[in-house]
Design a protein around this motif. Structure first.
Motif, short mmCIF file in Angstrom:
data_model
loop_
_atom_site.label_atom_id
_atom_site.label_comp_id
_atom_site.label_asym_id
_atom_site.label_seq_id
_atom_site.Cartn_x
_atom_site.Cartn_y
_atom_site.Cartn_z
N TRP A 1 -37.29 40.29 60.99
CA TRP A 1 -35.92 40.48 60.48
C TRP A 1 -35.02 41.13 61.53
O TRP A 1 -33.82 40.87 61.60
N PHE B 1 -39.23 34.60 49.37
CA PHE B 1 -37.77 34.68 49.55
C PHE B 1 -37.05 34.35 48.23
O PHE B 1 -36.07 35.01 47.86
N ASN C 1 -35.07 36.93 45.16
CA ASN C 1 -33.69 36.70 44.73
C ASN C 1 -33.56 36.33 43.26
O ASN C 1 -32.57 36.68 42.62
N TYR D 1 -33.34 40.44 52.11
CA TYR D 1 -33.60 39.06 51.67
C TYR D 1 -32.59 38.61 50.62
O TYR D 1 -32.28 37.43 50.52
N ARG D 2 -32.13 39.56 49.82
CA ARG D 2 -31.23 39.22 48.70
C ARG D 2 -29.81 38.93 49.16
O ARG D 2 -28.95 38.63 48.34
N LEU E 1 -29.39 36.61 51.76
CA LEU E 1 -29.48 35.40 52.58
C LEU E 1 -28.39 34.39 52.24
O LEU E 1 -27.76 33.83 53.14
#
Length: 321
Positions: A117, A165, A169, A245-246, A248
């Protein structure tokens, strides 16, 4: 100090003491070494689920090579701020943190090194603030080209709803809670090397790792080293890290009008056994590119510290010649 450059694990490794620095409306926990080398900054950016300590083998080697080494725990990690709003972990916030860190030290630009990341943040930093980045060294994650579909929609179509991923979310809070209840087990199970190739198991990867009784592969580090990561996540929990990740899909929209060409001299280091695929088109996006592949998995700089250090120092010397 122990022979860190050889990659030998040791309880005697000297790691810098942290400083808490206020930047960009957050506080970052920053580990700094080589201030006597002021004027040659290099900033090391960790990935998930990591910590500045991931760079323990690189810090003394870079200092010896004449660099002022600055290693932040980025927002959501360790003693750095963990904002509650998900949107405060978007790519604009993450890159602005690094720019503000440069400002704090009085540097116009720096060499940036990113893993996982952290590499994603560095790629985008070079696009959003090209004048602040003079060279790039990224490990494991090549630049991810922006497609026609937002990321999570694309990944769900390709990999299904259990892909981590997507799960992060679509089922907010579920994985966080399970990982927070099993911090030591999760980190013990994810930080592995020499993992035999196998098709992905059913279910959600990160939840599986948080629950697995028998890890596969070999441990990446000694228990004394793992305890640094465990203590950090006992303090912060995993929600801040997962919130990266939330964002993206938000990042997909934020970067819509940014032309994806990175002009800085760049070294890309791959792990041959990593499950992240190499990019076939990276040279088109990063024309001034050199590539090194090491015989290891995902945790490149911890798995092969001596070879990583040698590759990095050789490339930097060539660039500075």
């Amino acid at each position: 100090m122990s022979d860190i450059s050889s990659g030998k694990a040791s309880d005697q490794i000297e790691f810098p003491e942290p400083t808490l620095i206020s930047v960009n409306n957050v506080v970052l926990e920053v580990f700094e070494a080589g201030r006597q080398n002021s004027g040659k900054p290099i900033i090391l950016c960790h990935g998930f689920p990591e910590h500045a300590f991931s760079w323990r083998y690189q810090i003394p080697v870079l200092v010896a090579a004449g660099y002022h080494v600055i290693v932040p725990n980025q927002r959501g990690y360790g003693n750095s701020s963990c904002p509650t709003e998900i949107t405060e972990y978007d790519i604009k916030h993450l890159t602005a943190d690094l720019v503000a860190l440069l400002d704090h030290y009085g540097y116009r630009d720096a060499t940036f090194v990113g893993h996982d990341w952290g590499a994603n943040v560095v790629w985008n930093l070079a696009l959003l603030y090209p004048e602040r980045v003079n060279k790039i060294i990224n490990l494991a994650l090549p630049y991810q080209e922006r497609g026609e579909q937002p990321w999570i929609e694309f990944m769900e179509t390709l990999f299904g709803e259990d892909f981590y991923f997507v799960h992060f979310n679509k089922q907010i809070g579920i994985a966080d809670a399970i990982m927070n209840e099993n911090i030591h087990r999760f980190l013990h199970n994810i930080f592995r090397k020499d993992i035999p190739p196998a098709p992905p198991a059913p279910g959600m990867l990160m939840i599986n790792l948080a629950r697995a009784v028998e890890p596969i592969g070999k441990p990446l580090m000694e228990d004394s080293e793992l305890s640094v990561f465990v203590s950090a996540f006992e303090l912060s929990g995993f929600t801040g890290a997962i919130n990266w990740y939330r964002n993206l899909d938000r990042n997909w929209h934020l970067m819509a009008n940014i032309k994806p060409i990175i002009h800085q001299p760049t070294l890309m280091i791959y792990g041959e056994q990593d499950t992240i695929p190499k990019s076939e088109n990276l040279k088109n996006i990063v024309p001034n590119l050199d590539i090194v592949s090491l015989d290891c998995g995902h945790w490149i700089q911890q798995e092969k510290p001596e070879k990583t250090n040698r590759s990095v120092l050789k490339w930097l010397a060539q660039q500075n010649a």
